[in-house]
Scaffold this active site. Structure first.
Site, PDB file in Angstrom:
ATOM      1  N   ALA A   1       0.824  -1.218   0.000  1.00  0.00           N
ATOM      2  CA  ALA A   1       0.000   0.000   0.000  1.00  0.00           C
ATOM      3  C   ALA A   1       0.853   1.261   0.000  1.00  0.00           C
ATOM      4  O   ALA A   1       0.372   2.332  -0.351  1.00  0.00           O
ATOM      5  CB  ALA A   1      -0.905  -0.010   1.221  1.00  0.00           C
ATOM      6  N   LYS A   2       2.092   1.147   0.412  1.00  0.00           N
ATOM      7  CA  LYS A   2       3.039   2.280   0.428  1.00  0.00           C
ATOM      8  C   LYS A   2       2.421   3.520   1.061  1.00  0.00           C
ATOM      9  O   LYS A   2       2.522   4.625   0.535  1.00  0.00           O
ATOM     10  CB  LYS A   2       3.588   2.535  -0.978  1.00  0.00           C
ATOM     11  CG  LYS A   2       4.324   1.301  -1.535  1.00  0.00           C
ATOM     12  CD  LYS A   2       5.055   1.544  -2.814  1.00  0.00           C
ATOM     13  CE  LYS A   2       5.873   0.345  -3.252  1.00  0.00           C
ATOM     14  NZ  LYS A   2       5.097  -0.826  -3.717  1.00  0.00           N
TER      15      LYS A   2
END
Lengths: 276, 276
Positions: free
Chosen positions: B92-93
């Site tokens: 998801a960073k």
């Protein structure tokens, strides 16, 4: 919305206020819990009560994702409720390799596939140019790149010095090769007011999105002293101080009162700077 | 899943393969389009065909968000289909100020509110400690911090040198004050194999998540030469080379064949390193 249209809205509304829509279920007024989607109702009433006083709304995606599919639905429905004359910011802080950032651009800019299309998205710069450029392929859409953030953790890496520049300064300098001030803004926290003079030298034409006024303690006057440019160049965000101004039946009215105080202060500042 | 359990799975399966589930509707086999949720069907068949050959699955959230509410539903349903013995990574960073990162932790770690609970999440380090620490408050959950990524943009900021360290080295060094190798991993791209020796000196005990083998051109052998540690310490991701191995009726079978090739190569590597 392009840069000229944004400045026009600022002049029309005599405001450069951005309202952060970051609702948490257990903090919103209890009487809203009877609604099918209490957070949507909260957002709608806030938007209806404040849209003539602000030029932008900024929902932070975390507050919607935390509620799963239902939360994502609320984000879409909230987007649908935004009036056409406000600049909309998906505060998503995304960023990934090129082909993946292209998918994030679809998520926030392509109404056909994602049922919403914000004017802009916040992006973390760590992964560099190809993580940013896919968003710029969408005409009239903006990247708002994190530069110097308002939190304590901003001191961990953003201020590291190399080649005579701090990291956040390198982000501002380097990213100007990727897009002009017509498609790029920078996030600069209001808690770092002393840095604005210097940042304005690095990016004289760019809009700066400034969180941290209000609950986080930043001062509007201090930010404007050096942050204003010839097209205003500032979007100052307030969230908690407005959206949680009251937890009673009058929450929207009180939110309007808080927004009005900021708008009036902004009007004075814009007048003093001959921007109206 | 804790570190010992992860190593146990690696030994059981003789594999340290992570499969990236990054599906795009116009790339999946046409015969799946008849299903109510073609991408979910694609993921399910891939998982069923490969779960004995890999130790981790890594859906990248961008590919789901790009399809709006429906995509988020697919992500939740995909999560539900993961077998209990795999390590799950929400790629998801994310990363935001403390109270907001806490909401992202709810989104990916709290099954009650979000209907899914991954073992780990990838995080961008730009905003520093308070953007990371809320995830660490969840017991047995992991942060996988971006260090040196596999894309061309990694050269823009990650390799900037200050205080005798490159930025990505500072990320690895500084973040070790926030969590031990029991809750933190680092992303290091396979396209940077020459850096692994040095990274292992900085983080001898940590697992490294290594994207970039396969479509992006990284070499498994080169990564393992310096990347392996006493508990393997590597999760090597492949996505496109496996999930798009065929676009016909046999896509899952062909995906298994590709995964098997990697698993067999990994088994040899693990044996040669006396890790089985």
């Amino acid at each position: 919305m392009n840069k000229e249209q944004l400045f026009e809205q600022i002049q029309n509304k005599k405001s450069f206020l951005c309202i952060g829509l970051d609702p948490v279920l257990n903090k919103i007024p209890k009487h809203l819990l009877k609604y099918n989607d209490p957070i949507l109702e909260f957002n709608k009433q806030l938007i209806d009560a404040t849209h003539d006083l602000c030029v932008a709304y900024k929902p932070n995606t975390a507050f919607y994702e935390s509620r799963g599919v239902k939360g994502w639905e609320t984000l879409v429905e909230t987007w649908k409720h935004f009036p056409k004359d406000v600049f909309t910011i998906a505060d998503a802080k995304r960023g990934d390799i090129g082909n993946t950032s292209a998918m994030y651009a679809e998520a926030f800019f392509n109404e056909e596939s994602a049922a919403m299309s914000f004017d802009s998205i916040t992006i973390a710069p760590y992964m560099g140019e190809d993580s940013v450029s896919p968003f710029l392929n969408h005409p009239n859409k903006w990247v708002i790149l994190l530069a110097l953030t308002s939190n304590s953790g901003s001191q961990d890496f953003q201020v590291k010095q190399s080649d005579d520049q701090k990291l956040y300064e390198q982000v501002i300098t380097t990213s100007q090769k990727w897009a002009t001030s017509d498609q790029m803004m920078y996030v600069v926290g209001a808690t770092k007011a002393e840095e604005f003079q210097h940042i304005r030298q690095l990016a004289p034409e760019h809009f700066l999105l400034v969180p941290g006024v209000g609950a986080q303690g930043g001062s509007l006057r201090a930010v404007c002293q050096y942050g204003l440019n010839s097209q205003c160049g500032l979007l100052v965000n307030a969230a908690r101080s407005i959206i949680y101004a009251s937890d009673g039946l009058d929450f929207a009215e009180k939110a309007r009162e808080e927004a009005l105080l900021l708008q009036q202060e902004m009007e004075q500042i814009l007048k003093a700077a001959n921007l109206l």
